[in-house]
Scaffold this active site. Sequence first.
Site, PDB file in Angstrom:
ATOM      1  N   GLU A 166       0.802  -1.228   0.000  1.00  0.00           N
ATOM      2  CA  GLU A 166       0.000   0.000   0.000  1.00  0.00           C
ATOM      3  C   GLU A 166       0.835   1.280   0.000  1.00  0.00           C
ATOM      4  OE1 GLU A 166      -4.069  -1.200   2.205  1.00  0.00           O
ATOM      5  OE2 GLU A 166      -2.326  -1.203   3.533  1.00  0.00           O
TER       6      GLU A 166
HETATM    7  C1  ACM Z   1      -1.874  -5.360   3.951  1.00  0.00           C
HETATM    8  O1  ACM Z   1      -2.916  -5.842   4.395  1.00  0.00           O
HETATM    9  N1  ACM Z   1      -1.767  -4.056   3.744  1.00  0.00           N
HETATM   10  C2  ACM Z   1      -0.735  -6.199   3.654  1.00  0.00           C
END
Ligand code: ACM
Length: 540
Positions: free
Chosen positions: A354
Amino acid sequence: MKKIARLFLAPLFGLILFAACKQKPSAEAITAFNSVTPVPVSATLDGGTFFLSDGTSIGISPVNDDTRNVAGLLQDLLRPATGFEFALEPGNKDAGILLELKEDAAQGDEGYSLTVSEDQIRITANKAAGIFYGIQTLRQLLPASIESKSKQDVRWEIATGQITDKPGYGWRGSMLDVARHFFTIEDVKRYIDLIAMYKMNIFHLHLTDDQGWRIEIKSWPNLALHGGSTEVGGAKAGFFTQEQYKDIIAYAQKRYITVIPEIDMPGHINSALASYGELNGGTIVPEEGRVKIVQENPILGKEKNKPTELYTGTEVGWSTLRLEKESSIRFINDVMRELAEITPGPYLHFGGDEAHVTKKSDYIGFVKLFSDIAKANKKILVGWEEIGQGEIDENAIAQHWANVKYAQMAAEKGAKIIMSPSTRVYIDMQYDSLSRIGLHWAAYIEADHAYNWDPATQVEGIDPEQILGVETPLWSETITDMEDIEYLLFPRVTAVAEIGWSPAAARNWENYRTRIAEHGVRWKKLGIDYYPSKKIDWKE
Ligand code: ACM
């Protein structure tokens, strides 16, 4: 027959009769034998009974640190509820319980063989880890009261039989996020105990995130002192000193669990930006379509090279390191070098998920840097599946969680894959809309949903040979204590443990739900606050 002869012969006949027909096991002992979880590769009852008694001793062969370790753990397990001594008898192969290391190529590094006859329990394995797993099985063959912490008035009966067992996958893990909410060392050790009981061998510690930095880094002390000072919701929090971290690792090692430490970069990094202004590249203008602007984002409007505010919310994907900053490179090198020095296991997890506000070209550069740093520290690079976009090779491990495309890219480059599909094994997800804690952005995950999938076929186009195994992450946005942890773990962590251990052909939901209903009784004795899923007919 003379009266005197009858007097002598009657007991003799009785003895012969007793020897000829074994003492049949109780229904409870048979149920326990048939409820072993993860379900073993092979298990056969043979109709007799073994009883633990005050005189039962533990023999080890050969006598070395490994066998002493597993024998000690077995004593710790059996003593409280039985009140028996279980004296250690080094080298005695006739002891009531024998733990024996013995070469058997078919068992690999983690397999074991458990034979219960009427006069001996024998666990043999190639390696001590196998004996440890044999002990976890033995524990389940005993009455549930064995899990009590005080002496119980119980007949310690075990049905005789033979179990031969070994895992399907070498990576059977669970992750605990100590960044969003911090947990104590005692909680972490209990977590390790709980996953070890079901033969998991990987404990992934998510040590840093926007909300908290939880590991002491001596060359950058403010990371933990300031970056670790709070958590989601704003309560006072903390961090592990390097000594405490080493203590956790040693505790896990004794239970044949490898700790995977994760420092999440280049995103999820606000706790570092708040601790050292020199890491802050200032307001980020995200590339078109890549991220929603988070209004509470502590970086928005913040001057470059000034520390950001600590963050106690739960939004993701809005912070980043900047590749052009010399301080970023120095920071990553220092942090990972120190972490490598205190981590005996072969892996370092660099996060990589992310990074929505990291420029794509920067992201690729960071992945290259992670690879180089892992190599320089003689460690294996682990990252979330997004690292598949970068220059990685067969030396890297990518953890699939959401985007099949990234996992496939990583696999195409030769990386090994860990399966953590968020729709199945993110056990911070609620069971259903009524669950008292948990999120549901990925799915509602009931026990059957966590169970009914196969790592080998989960992502199209990935060679099963590249799949190392499974890992179930527990993110901690909504959980604050051990009760919360246990409510989300059980009965789902056991489903994932079985997927990791038992052969696909032996996995069956109907069978699992029947077995795990019996385990609820054990969990109660252990004080585990499990979720009483309606999918399972729990036993009293
Ligand atoms: C994640 O759940 N951002 C790896």
